[in-house]
Design an enzyme around this catalytic site. Structure first.
Site, short mmCIF file in Angstrom:
data_model
loop_
_atom_site.label_atom_id
_atom_site.label_comp_id
_atom_site.label_asym_id
_atom_site.label_seq_id
_atom_site.Cartn_x
_atom_site.Cartn_y
_atom_site.Cartn_z
CD GLU A 265 -2.80 -0.61 2.69
OE1 GLU A 265 -2.70 0.50 3.27
OE2 GLU A 265 -3.50 -1.54 3.13
CD GLU A 319 -11.95 0.51 1.00
OE1 GLU A 319 -12.40 -0.55 1.47
OE2 GLU A 319 -10.75 0.83 1.05
CE LYS A 322 -10.60 1.42 4.37
NZ LYS A 322 -9.20 1.70 3.98
CD GLU A 328 -8.12 5.65 7.32
OE1 GLU A 328 -8.48 4.57 6.83
OE2 GLU A 328 -6.93 5.93 7.52
#
Length: 442
Positions: A265, A319, A322, A328
């Site tokens: 990542e 996302e 999250k 995030e």
């Protein structure tokens, strides 16, 4: 209707991608495909999207059947994940590992290329003290379950940068001594099985802790004086290389010189809360775009030149479910309608290779109180979650990193033919666009 139109265009771009050899899939560029969201497009649409890019690898955090099946026949390889919660059962029983393989690997091979399995995510720093001692057993049991029919599938686990106790300067990179009882046997397993060491470096976190203009430039692969490693004498022009080489030094110090590094990542958020310095579209585009350019150049790092490290960009989509700060939920390279949040040179249909994105206003994301004093050296150039920033070193005569292996435009007959076909393709797309506009207006 818009998503259908986008899919048609993507299929056209894929069909014509042979005209652009410098934009072919790159074996070292991947992307993370997280699913903590309720608004994602169908996996089949995502597979079509990715085949129109230079991305050749996808990391999944689980084994979603629909997602794995969608990549059948795409030549995109998958890194699938075992959840942290499954580690105890896999460690306790070889039959449980065999059952996991039967359920999550066998149904999809060989139509879908599953190249690697990550057993857990950041297990050694997860906060669950029961997991680290079980990690190696789970990896060994899965390895045994795969060995008969799928010996080429690599077994590894993903770490955070917090496994390092020191990373500044990169040549002094070292793992936390207290992790050795669990980490060292895992490293030996990786060496014996030919599997990579996977880790998640994020220069953005370092910039958040040291939000000065020169730190931002160093993080974004932009013009900066460079920082000299006092131990090796090597000059670093960006934090990504510094972090990768700190990991390399830590592995080498333990005798695991032949264990490859995979960046599982790395990314930069395009939006954040008021206290999340530097989370902007401009910075996200600069980091990810310049990282892709750096990888495609095959420049490597100062410690290991001439070879790009396999890197999974974070992330494919936002996302939206999250928890945590806004950042995030703001790492996505693509929107859920399959269009780009910003361009970082991934499309196979790009008519020119990407170039380094110039620095934005260097005062962005910083305040006057955070400006360095005259002659002050930068700090925190290889920050980890487990160590405080150290002092960096400046080499005033250094020059900015420039790709040295980016292909140039072709000349001669091939160029003329390509131009002619591209013009036909361009006219076809314009015609298609008029039809779409007419349908939408109707």
């Amino acid at each position: 209707m818009r998503k259908q139109h986008v899919l048609v265009i993507l299929e056209l771009l894929q069909a014509f991608s042979f005209l652009f050899p410098f934009s072919k899939s790159q074996s070292f560029i991947g992307v993370n495909y997280g699913e903590v969201a309720d608004n994602l497009p169908p996996p089949s649409s995502t597979a079509i999207l990715l085949t129109s890019t230079s991305i050749s690898k996808v990391r999944l955090y689980g084994t979603d059947a629909a997602v794995i099946s969608a990549f059948a026949g795409t030549n995109i390889s998958l890194l699938v994940g075992v959840s942290n919660g499954d580690i105890p059962s896999l460690a306790a029983s070889s039959s449980a590992a065999a059952a996991w393989v039967s359920a999550n690997i066998v149904p999809y091979m060989p139509a879908t290329t599953i190249a690697s399995i990550s057993v857990g995510n950041e297990v050694l720093n997860s906060g669950d003290d029961s997991l680290p001692s079980q990690l190696l057993l789970a990896m060994q049991n899965l390895f045994s379950a795969l060995s008969a029919n799928y010996p080429s599938i690599k077994i590894s686990t993903v770490h955070s940068m917090a496994v390092l106790s020191q990373s500044d300067p990169p040549s002094a990179g070292a793992f936390h001594p207290d992790l050795a009882p669990n980490l060292d046997p895992v490293l030996a397993f990786l060496q014996q099985s030919g599997s990579p060491f996977m880790i998640n470096p994020y220069p953005w976190f370092a910039y958040n802790s040291d939000p000065r203009p020169e730190t931002l430039a160093f993080c974004l692969f932009q013009s900066n004086p460079g920082r000299v490693d006092s131990g090796s004498g090597l000059t670093y022009m960006n934090m990504f290389d510094a972090q990768v080489d700190a990991i390399r030094a830590a592995l080498d110090a333990k005798g695991f010189n032949d264990v490859e590094i995979v960046i599982a990542e790395t990314g930069w958020p395009y939006k954040g809360d008021s206290n999340e310095v530097g989370a902007t579209v401009e910075n996200a585009q600069a980091y990810n775009g310049n990282l892709v350019t750096h990888l495609k150049s095959l420049a490597g790092t100062p410690r290991v030149p001439g070879k790009s490290v396999d890197t999974y960009l974070f992330a494919l989509y936002d996302e939206d479910l999250k928890p945590g700060p806004t950042s995030e939920r703001s790492f996505g390279l693509y929107k859920t309608d399959l269009t780009e949040n910003y361009d970082i040179g991934l499309s196979k249909a790009a008519t020119n290779p990407p170039s380094l994105i110039p620095a934005p206003d260097q005062t962005q994301g910083s305040t006057s109180s955070s400006q360095p004093n005259k002659g002050e050296t930068p700090t925190g150039w290889c920050l980890t979650a487990a160590s405080s920033p150290g002092n960096g070193y400046v080499q005033p005569t250094s020059t900015c990193y420039t790709p040295n292996a980016v292909p140039s435009r072709k000349s001669g007959a091939h160029s003329s033919v390509t131009y002619f076909v591209c013009m036909i393709f361009h006219v076809a797309l314009l015609s298609f666009g008029r039809k779409v506009r007419a349908e939408d207006e109707g």
